[in-house]
Design a protein around this motif. Sequence first.
Motif, PDB file in Angstrom:
ATOM      1  N   ALA A   1       0.831  -1.210   0.000  1.00  0.00           N
ATOM      2  CA  ALA A   1       0.000   0.000   0.000  1.00  0.00           C
ATOM      3  C   ALA A   1       0.849   1.237   0.000  1.00  0.00           C
ATOM      4  N   ALA A   2       2.004   1.154   0.590  1.00  0.00           N
ATOM      5  CA  ALA A   2       2.873   2.343   0.665  1.00  0.00           C
ATOM      6  C   ALA A   2       3.694   2.547  -0.569  1.00  0.00           C
ATOM      7  N   THR A   3       3.795   1.542  -1.456  1.00  0.00           N
ATOM      8  CA  THR A   3       4.658   1.651  -2.649  1.00  0.00           C
ATOM      9  C   THR A   3       4.291   2.816  -3.536  1.00  0.00           C
ATOM     10  N   PRO A   4       2.991   3.002  -3.977  1.00  0.00           N
ATOM     11  CA  PRO A   4       2.659   4.133  -4.845  1.00  0.00           C
ATOM     12  C   PRO A   4       3.044   5.468  -4.234  1.00  0.00           C
ATOM     13  N   ALA A   5       2.865   5.582  -2.990  1.00  0.00           N
ATOM     14  CA  ALA A   5       3.210   6.859  -2.355  1.00  0.00           C
ATOM     15  C   ALA A   5       4.676   7.149  -2.471  1.00  0.00           C
ATOM     16  N   LYS A   6       5.513   6.087  -2.391  1.00  0.00           N
ATOM     17  CA  LYS A   6       6.954   6.298  -2.523  1.00  0.00           C
ATOM     18  C   LYS A   6       7.337   6.748  -3.910  1.00  0.00           C
ATOM     19  N   LYS A   7       6.534   6.360  -5.012  1.00  0.00           N
ATOM     20  CA  LYS A   7       6.853   6.758  -6.372  1.00  0.00           C
ATOM     21  C   LYS A   7       6.257   8.102  -6.729  1.00  0.00           C
ATOM     22  N   GLY A   8       5.736   8.787  -5.867  1.00  0.00           N
ATOM     23  CA  GLY A   8       5.233  10.138  -6.118  1.00  0.00           C
ATOM     24  C   GLY A   8       3.807  10.153  -6.566  1.00  0.00           C
ATOM     25  N   GLY A   9       3.036   9.045  -6.499  1.00  0.00           N
ATOM     26  CA  GLY A   9       1.664   9.024  -6.919  1.00  0.00           C
ATOM     27  C   GLY A   9       0.802   9.922  -6.052  1.00  0.00           C
ATOM     28  N   ASN A  10      -0.194  10.532  -6.734  1.00  0.00           N
ATOM     29  CA  ASN A  10      -1.157  11.342  -6.015  1.00  0.00           C
ATOM     30  C   ASN A  10      -2.489  11.241  -6.725  1.00  0.00           C
ATOM     31  N   VAL A  11      -3.428  11.957  -6.253  1.00  0.00           N
ATOM     32  CA  VAL A  11      -4.766  11.871  -6.802  1.00  0.00           C
ATOM     33  C   VAL A  11      -4.836  12.300  -8.260  1.00  0.00           C
ATOM     34  N   PHE A  12      -4.067  13.323  -8.647  1.00  0.00           N
ATOM     35  CA  PHE A  12      -4.078  13.772 -10.047  1.00  0.00           C
ATOM     36  C   PHE A  12      -3.460  12.742 -10.980  1.00  0.00           C
ATOM     37  N   THR A  13      -2.362  12.149 -10.533  1.00  0.00           N
ATOM     38  CA  THR A  13      -1.719  11.127 -11.360  1.00  0.00           C
ATOM     39  C   THR A  13      -2.645   9.961 -11.570  1.00  0.00           C
ATOM     40  N   ARG A  14      -3.286   9.531 -10.451  1.00  0.00           N
ATOM     41  CA  ARG A  14      -4.205   8.420 -10.566  1.00  0.00           C
ATOM     42  C   ARG A  14      -5.366   8.752 -11.497  1.00  0.00           C
ATOM     43  N   PHE A  15      -5.802  10.007 -11.494  1.00  0.00           N
ATOM     44  CA  PHE A  15      -6.916  10.423 -12.356  1.00  0.00           C
ATOM     45  C   PHE A  15      -6.543  10.343 -13.841  1.00  0.00           C
ATOM     46  N   PHE A  16      -5.405  10.917 -14.198  1.00  0.00           N
ATOM     47  CA  PHE A  16      -4.998  10.919 -15.605  1.00  0.00           C
ATOM     48  C   PHE A  16      -4.639   9.522 -16.100  1.00  0.00           C
ATOM     49  N   ARG A  17      -4.063   8.741 -15.168  1.00  0.00           N
ATOM     50  CA  ARG A  17      -3.793   7.366 -15.574  1.00  0.00           C
ATOM     51  C   ARG A  17      -5.086   6.614 -15.834  1.00  0.00           C
ATOM     52  N   GLY A  18      -6.054   6.900 -15.062  1.00  0.00           N
ATOM     53  CA  GLY A  18      -7.346   6.273 -15.287  1.00  0.00           C
ATOM     54  C   GLY A  18      -7.960   6.697 -16.619  1.00  0.00           C
ATOM     55  N   ILE A  19      -7.841   8.009 -16.888  1.00  0.00           N
ATOM     56  CA  ILE A  19      -8.346   8.508 -18.168  1.00  0.00           C
ATOM     57  C   ILE A  19      -7.628   7.831 -19.344  1.00  0.00           C
ATOM     58  N   PHE A  20      -6.296   7.704 -19.244  1.00  0.00           N
ATOM     59  CA  PHE A  20      -5.505   7.096 -20.313  1.00  0.00           C
ATOM     60  C   PHE A  20      -5.916   5.635 -20.532  1.00  0.00           C
ATOM     61  N   ARG A  21      -6.082   4.917 -19.364  1.00  0.00           N
ATOM     62  CA  ARG A  21      -6.499   3.525 -19.495  1.00  0.00           C
ATOM     63  C   ARG A  21      -7.873   3.441 -20.146  1.00  0.00           C
TER      64      ARG A  21
END
Length: 723
Positions: free
Chosen positions: A35-55
């Motif tokens: 669970a802590a891994t994404p946070a270590k790579k700099g993930g945030n709510v905006f990144t998750r949003f755009f990645r979702g849009i791309f997918r």
Amino acid sequence: MSSNRGKTPRLMGEKRQKKQPVKRKKAAPAKRRRAATPAKKGGNVFTRFFRGIFRWITRLVWIVGSRVALIGGLVVAVAVAYFYVTLPPVTDLLDGRTRGSVTILDRNDKVFAWRGDQFGGQISADTVAPALKNAVVATEDKRFYWHPGVDPIGIASAVRINLREGRGPLSGHGGSTLTQQTAKLLCLGDPYDPQKWKNEAAYEADCRRTTLWRKAKEAIYAMAMEAKYTKSEILTIYFNRAYLGAGTRGFEAAAQRYFGKSANKVNASEAAMLAGLLVAPTKYAPTNDLKRSQDRANLVMGLMEDQGYLSAKEAAVAKANPAQLSRAAQARAGGYFADWVMESGPAFLTNDTTEDVIIRSTLDQRIQRAAEDAMQYIFETKVRAGSEAQAAIVVMSSDGAVRAIVGGRQTKVSGAFNRATMAKRQTGSAFKPFVYAAALDYGFTPNATVVDEPYCLNVPGSGEYCPKNYTKDFKGKVTLTQALAQSLNIPAVKVSEEMGRDAVRKIANDFGIESDLADGPALALGASESTLLEMTGAYAGILNGGQSVTPYGLIDLRLQGDREPLFTQQGGLGERVITTEAARSLTYMMSRVLAEGTGTRARLPGREAAGKTGTTSAARDAWFLGFTADYVAGVWMGYDDNTPLTGVTGGGLPADIWKETMVRVHEGLPVKPLPMTVPRQTPTFATETNTNTNTRPRQTNRRRDPDPVERVLIDILRGVFGN
């Protein structure tokens, strides 16, 4: 004992309880680390949003694209299936010509010319020379045996080359496979319709159009062909329909046209030359430029070697022995003659034929070469460099069978303006023999005399007409023979007026000069126009004893494969125009033109000949026409735009061309005397005459003293002809 038995289960239970927490402790930190891994790579709510849009977009594109591809594939499959069921049997596609061919044979039944769309007959990819099949595949489609009708690699390569060379992706190299090229030859199944297309050229131009839609349709049609036919059958269609220059359709016709052999028998160098024509048939046709065609063949042999169709040794041998034209193709004989013969037959069996036709003609290729060589020799040795003067030659037998026609200085032509048959020019003094023919047929002899003196006529509506001699002087009393030999104008006009212009005009017309003839006294001096062919035919009538002649070149015409001709010779000897004796006397008079008159430059060594010079007003036209016992020949020289010739008369360069032609024509022929009558050496005149030109005088050999009435008539006659 009992207490010990009670401890044992308890101890076991504690062990199990100890193990379970340990497992939970180990599992809990693992979950926390994941669970802590994404946070270590700099993930945030905006990144998750755009990645979702791309997918989501990727999934949408995949879903839509796969369905579009599926639908497109279904459409292509349906289109391929449609063309598949509409494609006819292979045998129906081998001869797609909209018009037929005409093969012209010479007097010895040897082919010398072709017209129309030549088709040598159906051939098969399984029977043609292997070298030819390999040359075509190596040149046009090296992956032919592996693609399904469309070659993506070839298309990508062609687009890359076009873009690199600064053209549009579809401009220039097309990347078409042999199957696509065959589809284009079939016009994608759209047959020629005369109601739809202005002509065949417009139809073929439309078939060659390159648009995105047409390329797509071409690709679908090609895939349908691959599904319907075998690779060998596709090649067979291509081999029979490809255009290969010089009016040839298919490799069999081209092999026959250029090499005089079947496509089944061509060698490697010949096969390479044929395959090399595909890129630009007219440009690389060996009949246009043999060296350029051989260079192109060398490139094709290089491709064949690279792709393993020829070994290095075989390629070297083939390049060292380049393909050569057959004798008939190299000669390209009688282009003007062939064009004339085509016009002499019915159009539906010549220029517009839909059948394959064979024409037997009167052409003699030896005489044709003699005439061409003679013209070339004179222009190279006696005409100033850069001169644009033209010339024409006709050679025929005395019965009107035309043996050679040269319609201009450029002899290796087809469809060019033919100055021998098309150009109507003033004839000048070359017309005078017909004036004297009228006098001789009326009964006068070559030794009858006429006075060359100042002479004027009053022409109604035109005023006074006073002919002048070319030399601007007067010769006094001369014989008819001398007047013709020296080409004196005044005696010619006097004789014409005495005999009657209508009589002179009728004789000229009856001898075959169909052009409108002048009405005035200038008729005698050749003010009228005629073609060289007409004039030569008229002179042939003098040689054959006074019978009219219709020049002809066609002996018979038949459909290919038939034994019986559809029709035969249209021409030859006609009705009698003047008496045999008059013709023989005129021949003698014309022989003196070469012996002592204006035509001395045309004298033939060791052989009798007769003829007449002709030079028109301002020297716009110069003629020499004449004959031996074997052949009649006519020569015209002038400019196409009527520019006056400089220092040229009929007795000059035209006489030189005539002599060079006749010397070559008679090479090896036995010497024969002219059919002429040499007159007595004393001047004679008709013993019975009438000034009314509608009454013919009759010649008699019996001498008697004239009665008073006859004496008056003779005095009138002497005023014109002298004693």
